[in-house]
Design a protein around this motif. Structure first.
Motif, PDB file in Angstrom:
ATOM      1  N   ASN A 108     -16.442   5.431  50.700  1.00 58.45           N
ATOM      2  CA  ASN A 108     -16.291   5.505  52.148  1.00 58.45           C
ATOM      3  C   ASN A 108     -16.614   4.153  52.794  1.00 58.45           C
ATOM      4  O   ASN A 108     -15.931   3.701  53.721  1.00 58.45           O
ATOM      5  N   TYR A 109     -17.638   3.487  52.270  1.00 57.38           N
ATOM      6  CA  TYR A 109     -18.133   2.219  52.821  1.00 57.38           C
ATOM      7  C   TYR A 109     -17.119   1.086  52.621  1.00 57.38           C
ATOM      8  O   TYR A 109     -16.800   0.348  53.555  1.00 57.38           O
ATOM      9  N   VAL A 110     -16.587   0.947  51.393  1.00 57.07           N
ATOM     10  CA  VAL A 110     -15.683  -0.184  51.135  1.00 57.07           C
ATOM     11  C   VAL A 110     -14.346   0.000  51.847  1.00 57.07           C
ATOM     12  O   VAL A 110     -13.648  -0.984  52.112  1.00 57.07           O
ATOM     13  N   LEU A 111     -13.999   1.249  52.176  1.00 55.40           N
ATOM     14  CA  LEU A 111     -12.724   1.512  52.853  1.00 55.40           C
ATOM     15  C   LEU A 111     -12.882   1.600  54.369  1.00 55.40           C
ATOM     16  O   LEU A 111     -12.085   2.216  55.067  1.00 55.40           O
ATOM     17  N   LYS A 112     -13.931   0.942  54.882  1.00 55.48           N
ATOM     18  CA  LYS A 112     -14.133   0.831  56.334  1.00 55.48           C
ATOM     19  C   LYS A 112     -14.286  -0.639  56.699  1.00 55.48           C
ATOM     20  O   LYS A 112     -14.641  -1.469  55.865  1.00 55.48           O
ATOM     21  N   ALA A 113     -14.043  -0.940  57.961  1.00 50.54           N
ATOM     22  CA  ALA A 113     -14.214  -2.319  58.443  1.00 50.54           C
ATOM     23  C   ALA A 113     -15.705  -2.658  58.528  1.00 50.54           C
ATOM     24  O   ALA A 113     -16.528  -1.786  58.823  1.00 50.54           O
TER      25      ALA A 113
END
Length: 195
Positions: free
Chosen positions: A144-149
């Protein structure tokens, strides 16, 4: 050390991923292409966006992160580029935003892009430019973290680090990895040593 002949920025294709932390490698390759006045264009046989300047190739795989090796090995084999002539730029959970580390070989730290490149090349001897994005603190939150700005303050730190990487490019281009490491591994807020 041989000078790099293939610069690979890791990321995911598509507008919905453009500003994600995981696309940091794409950001660097786009910036380097601008600096070197290289235009990147899709090339099906290399599974990505590719640009060339003399003996230097830039690559943004369009295979999605976990199949990055497919693009890297296609271009490297075609042009007889050896693993130690490949530099891969990627996001790094184990470094804080603004952190950077240049190294050759080693493990993949669970990074799916690196894992796939290692599997396709059969050796881990390529160079990595690891740019920190920080860690969410919970392994279950990583995807979730790496796929957010990044947050605004994190983005500023990452952008400053990418600028440092671009400033170190002439040393990298000469294959002077030791000088590039010295320039990159200064602590944030510390002026880099001048030669």
């Amino acid at each position: 050390m041989p000078a790099p002949r293939l610069i690979v920025g890791l990321g995911n294709p598509g507008a919905e991923y453009e500003d994600n932390r995981h696309n940091l490698g794409f950001w660097f390759v786009d910036a380097l292409a601008r600096d070197l006045k290289i235009s990147l264009a899709p090339q099906g046989k290399f599974h990505g966006h590719v640009g060339r300047c003399g003996d230097l190739w830039l690559l943004k795989p369009s295979t999605y992160m976990n199949r990055s090796g497919q693009a890297v090995v296609a271009l490297a084999h075609f042009y007889k580029i050896l693993p130690d002539e490949i530099l891969v730029i990627h996001d790094e959970l184990d470094l804080p935003p603004g952190g950077v580390k240049l190294k050759q070989g080693g493990g993949n730290g669970g990074h799916n892009g690196l894992k796939d490149i290692q599997a396709h090349l059969s050796v881990p001897d390529f160079w990595r430019l690891r740019v920190g994005i920080g860690h969410p603190g919970d392994r279950n939150e990583v995807v979730n973290y790496v796929l957010k700005a990044p947050r605004k303050e994190e983005q500023a730190l990452i952008d400053a680090t990418l600028t440092r990487c671009l400033n170190a490019w002439p040393k990298l281009a000469d294959g002077d990895y030791a000088a590039a490491q010295r320039a990159l591994h200064v602590k944030a807020g510390t002026p880099a040593a001048t030669p």
